[in-house]
Design a protein around this motif. Structure first.
Motif, PDB file in Angstrom:
ATOM      1  N   TYR A 162       0.848  -1.193   0.000  1.00 52.17           N
ATOM      2  CA  TYR A 162       0.000   0.000   0.000  1.00 52.17           C
ATOM      3  C   TYR A 162       0.884   1.244   0.000  1.00 52.17           C
ATOM      4  O   TYR A 162       1.925   1.275   0.642  1.00 52.17           O
ATOM      5  CB  TYR A 162      -0.918   0.018   1.232  1.00 52.17           C
ATOM      6  CG  TYR A 162      -2.019  -1.024   1.143  1.00 52.17           C
ATOM      7  CD1 TYR A 162      -3.303  -0.673   0.755  1.00 52.17           C
ATOM      8  CD2 TYR A 162      -1.755  -2.363   1.426  1.00 52.17           C
ATOM      9  CE1 TYR A 162      -4.304  -1.629   0.650  1.00 52.17           C
ATOM     10  CE2 TYR A 162      -2.747  -3.323   1.326  1.00 52.17           C
ATOM     11  CZ  TYR A 162      -4.019  -2.948   0.939  1.00 52.17           C
ATOM     12  OH  TYR A 162      -4.993  -3.903   0.833  1.00 52.17           O
ATOM     13  N   VAL A 163       0.454   2.253  -0.740  1.00 52.53           N
ATOM     14  CA  VAL A 163       1.191   3.516  -0.822  1.00 52.53           C
ATOM     15  C   VAL A 163       0.267   4.662  -0.423  1.00 52.53           C
ATOM     16  O   VAL A 163      -0.943   4.599  -0.631  1.00 52.53           O
ATOM     17  CB  VAL A 163       1.783   3.764  -2.229  1.00 52.53           C
ATOM     18  CG1 VAL A 163       2.829   2.713  -2.576  1.00 52.53           C
ATOM     19  CG2 VAL A 163       0.692   3.801  -3.275  1.00 52.53           C
ATOM     20  N   VAL A 164       0.854   5.697   0.139  1.00 54.73           N
ATOM     21  CA  VAL A 164       0.086   6.857   0.589  1.00 54.73           C
ATOM     22  C   VAL A 164      -0.392   7.651  -0.617  1.00 54.73           C
ATOM     23  O   VAL A 164       0.374   7.940  -1.529  1.00 54.73           O
ATOM     24  CB  VAL A 164       0.932   7.753   1.525  1.00 54.73           C
ATOM     25  CG1 VAL A 164       0.200   9.051   1.861  1.00 54.73           C
ATOM     26  CG2 VAL A 164       1.291   6.999   2.804  1.00 54.73           C
ATOM     27  N   ASP A 165      -1.661   7.990  -0.595  1.00 57.19           N
ATOM     28  CA  ASP A 165      -2.258   8.878  -1.586  1.00 57.19           C
ATOM     29  C   ASP A 165      -2.220  10.281  -0.984  1.00 57.19           C
ATOM     30  O   ASP A 165      -3.134  10.688  -0.269  1.00 57.19           O
ATOM     31  CB  ASP A 165      -3.696   8.430  -1.877  1.00 57.19           C
ATOM     32  CG  ASP A 165      -4.453   9.385  -2.778  1.00 57.19           C
ATOM     33  OD1 ASP A 165      -3.836  10.307  -3.355  1.00 57.19           O
ATOM     34  OD2 ASP A 165      -5.683   9.208  -2.905  1.00 57.19           O
ATOM     35  N   ALA A 166      -1.149  11.003  -1.257  1.00 60.51           N
ATOM     36  CA  ALA A 166      -0.923  12.313  -0.632  1.00 60.51           C
ATOM     37  C   ALA A 166      -2.022  13.311  -0.966  1.00 60.51           C
ATOM     38  O   ALA A 166      -2.336  14.181  -0.145  1.00 60.51           O
ATOM     39  CB  ALA A 166       0.435  12.865  -1.055  1.00 60.51           C
ATOM     40  N   ASP A 167      -2.628  13.194  -2.130  1.00 64.56           N
ATOM     41  CA  ASP A 167      -3.682  14.131  -2.528  1.00 64.56           C
ATOM     42  C   ASP A 167      -4.951  13.981  -1.697  1.00 64.56           C
ATOM     43  O   ASP A 167      -5.772  14.899  -1.651  1.00 64.56           O
ATOM     44  CB  ASP A 167      -4.038  13.959  -4.008  1.00 64.56           C
ATOM     45  CG  ASP A 167      -2.904  14.376  -4.917  1.00 64.56           C
ATOM     46  OD1 ASP A 167      -2.050  15.193  -4.490  1.00 64.56           O
ATOM     47  OD2 ASP A 167      -2.850  13.877  -6.063  1.00 64.56           O
ATOM     48  N   ASN A 168      -5.135  12.820  -1.083  1.00 62.93           N
ATOM     49  CA  ASN A 168      -6.355  12.561  -0.318  1.00 62.93           C
ATOM     50  C   ASN A 168      -6.042  12.193   1.130  1.00 62.93           C
ATOM     51  O   ASN A 168      -6.779  11.437   1.751  1.00 62.93           O
ATOM     52  CB  ASN A 168      -7.174  11.454  -0.988  1.00 62.93           C
ATOM     53  CG  ASN A 168      -7.737  11.914  -2.307  1.00 62.93           C
ATOM     54  OD1 ASN A 168      -8.568  12.803  -2.347  1.00 62.93           O
ATOM     55  ND2 ASN A 168      -7.258  11.329  -3.398  1.00 62.93           N
ATOM     56  N   SER A 169      -4.957  12.711   1.657  1.00 61.17           N
ATOM     57  CA  SER A 169      -4.547  12.476   3.031  1.00 61.17           C
ATOM     58  C   SER A 169      -4.452  13.802   3.768  1.00 61.17           C
ATOM     59  O   SER A 169      -4.310  14.858   3.145  1.00 61.17           O
ATOM     60  CB  SER A 169      -3.175  11.775   3.077  1.00 61.17           C
ATOM     61  OG  SER A 169      -3.246  10.495   2.480  1.00 61.17           O
ATOM     62  N   SER A 170      -4.511  13.730   5.082  1.00 58.46           N
ATOM     63  CA  SER A 170      -4.294  14.920   5.906  1.00 58.46           C
ATOM     64  C   SER A 170      -3.085  14.655   6.793  1.00 58.46           C
ATOM     65  O   SER A 170      -2.483  13.578   6.725  1.00 58.46           O
ATOM     66  CB  SER A 170      -5.537  15.213   6.756  1.00 58.46           C
ATOM     67  OG  SER A 170      -5.694  14.221   7.754  1.00 58.46           O
ATOM     68  N   ASP A 171      -2.755  15.601   7.636  1.00 56.83           N
ATOM     69  CA  ASP A 171      -1.638  15.387   8.555  1.00 56.83           C
ATOM     70  C   ASP A 171      -1.927  14.254   9.529  1.00 56.83           C
ATOM     71  O   ASP A 171      -1.019  13.549   9.954  1.00 56.83           O
ATOM     72  CB  ASP A 171      -1.335  16.666   9.352  1.00 56.83           C
ATOM     73  CG  ASP A 171      -0.709  17.744   8.483  1.00 56.83           C
ATOM     74  OD1 ASP A 171      -0.178  17.418   7.404  1.00 56.83           O
ATOM     75  OD2 ASP A 171      -0.745  18.921   8.909  1.00 56.83           O
ATOM     76  N   ASP A 172      -3.197  14.073   9.880  1.00 58.07           N
ATOM     77  CA  ASP A 172      -3.572  13.082  10.895  1.00 58.07           C
ATOM     78  C   ASP A 172      -4.021  11.740  10.328  1.00 58.07           C
ATOM     79  O   ASP A 172      -3.799  10.706  10.933  1.00 58.07           O
ATOM     80  CB  ASP A 172      -4.708  13.638  11.765  1.00 58.07           C
ATOM     81  CG  ASP A 172      -4.283  14.858  12.551  1.00 58.07           C
ATOM     82  OD1 ASP A 172      -3.099  14.941  12.925  1.00 58.07           O
ATOM     83  OD2 ASP A 172      -5.133  15.733  12.788  1.00 58.07           O
ATOM     84  N   VAL A 173      -4.696  11.762   9.182  1.00 61.99           N
ATOM     85  CA  VAL A 173      -5.253  10.539   8.602  1.00 61.99           C
ATOM     86  C   VAL A 173      -4.737  10.387   7.178  1.00 61.99           C
ATOM     87  O   VAL A 173      -4.888  11.287   6.350  1.00 61.99           O
ATOM     88  CB  VAL A 173      -6.799  10.574   8.602  1.00 61.99           C
ATOM     89  CG1 VAL A 173      -7.360   9.310   7.955  1.00 61.99           C
ATOM     90  CG2 VAL A 173      -7.337  10.738  10.020  1.00 61.99           C
ATOM     91  N   LEU A 174      -4.130   9.232   6.926  1.00 64.77           N
ATOM     92  CA  LEU A 174      -3.588   8.932   5.601  1.00 64.77           C
ATOM     93  C   LEU A 174      -4.518   7.996   4.854  1.00 64.77           C
ATOM     94  O   LEU A 174      -5.068   7.064   5.438  1.00 64.77           O
ATOM     95  CB  LEU A 174      -2.215   8.274   5.722  1.00 64.77           C
ATOM     96  CG  LEU A 174      -1.157   9.033   6.516  1.00 64.77           C
ATOM     97  CD1 LEU A 174       0.115   8.216   6.592  1.00 64.77           C
ATOM     98  CD2 LEU A 174      -0.895  10.398   5.909  1.00 64.77           C
TER      99      LEU A 174
END
Length: 181
Positions: A162-174
């Protein structure tokens, strides 16, 4: 689990549905499995999700017994929410499932509520079992939401592709995505 192993399981069963018993054996010596989410797991979930640490890590809002009962009673008619009890050696230790289906993608969620099983590698097996359920249901991708502070879960998800979707993440919830399950 490799695609080759899943293909072998499908060949062994002569169907498109994998032999989940064999899959469970391959993953954890037949000790970890998914089972229907029943009254016993419902009661355990009440205990687990009222533990402050588990509630925080799973981002579970407060709920009453009546709320929980309404949720449980709605499951039989819902097509947008699949839930299983996570069973280790015959005992419910958590819950996992798929929700929010969107085309070929659904959202994974899962937790091990029995803390004595934390850190033993069962999270990886639980995730693999739910991914297989997702493939059988026709999904090719999964996403999930995880607290940025949940280092154990982040490590697991990264190891599982799994990879982080930075466009749909916040500082608290990825939001994390696995494009091919």
């Amino acid at each position: 689990m490799s695609k080759a192993s899943v293909k072998l399981i499908r060949l062994h069963t002569m169907s498109n549905e994998p032999n989940l018993g064999l899959l469970n054996m391959l993953l954890n010596g037949s000790k970890l499995s998914l089972a229907p989410y029943d009254e016993k797991c419902l009661e355990k979930s009440w205990e687990w999700l009222n533990d402050p640490e588990i509630r925080f890590l799973t981002m579970t809002p407060e709920f009453s017994k009546d709320d929980q009962r309404r949720f449980f009673n709605s499951l039989a008619t819902r097509s947008d929410y699949l839930i299983w009890a996570v069973i280790f050696d015959g005992t419910p230790i958590g819950a996992a499932g798929l929700k929010n289906p969107r085309g070929n993608m659904a959202e994974y969620w899962g937790y091990i509520g029995e803390k004595k099983f934390w850190g033993g590698g069962l999270g990886r097996s639980m995730l693999a079992l739910v991914e297989e359920k997702g493939r059988c249901a026709g999904f090719s991708s999964l996403d999930l939401k995880v607290l940025a502070a949940n280092e154990r879960a982040l490590s697991l998800y990264r190891k599982c592709g799994y990879v982080v979707d930075a466009d749909n993440s916040s500082d608290d919830v990825l939001r994390m995505i696995k494009r091919e399950i």
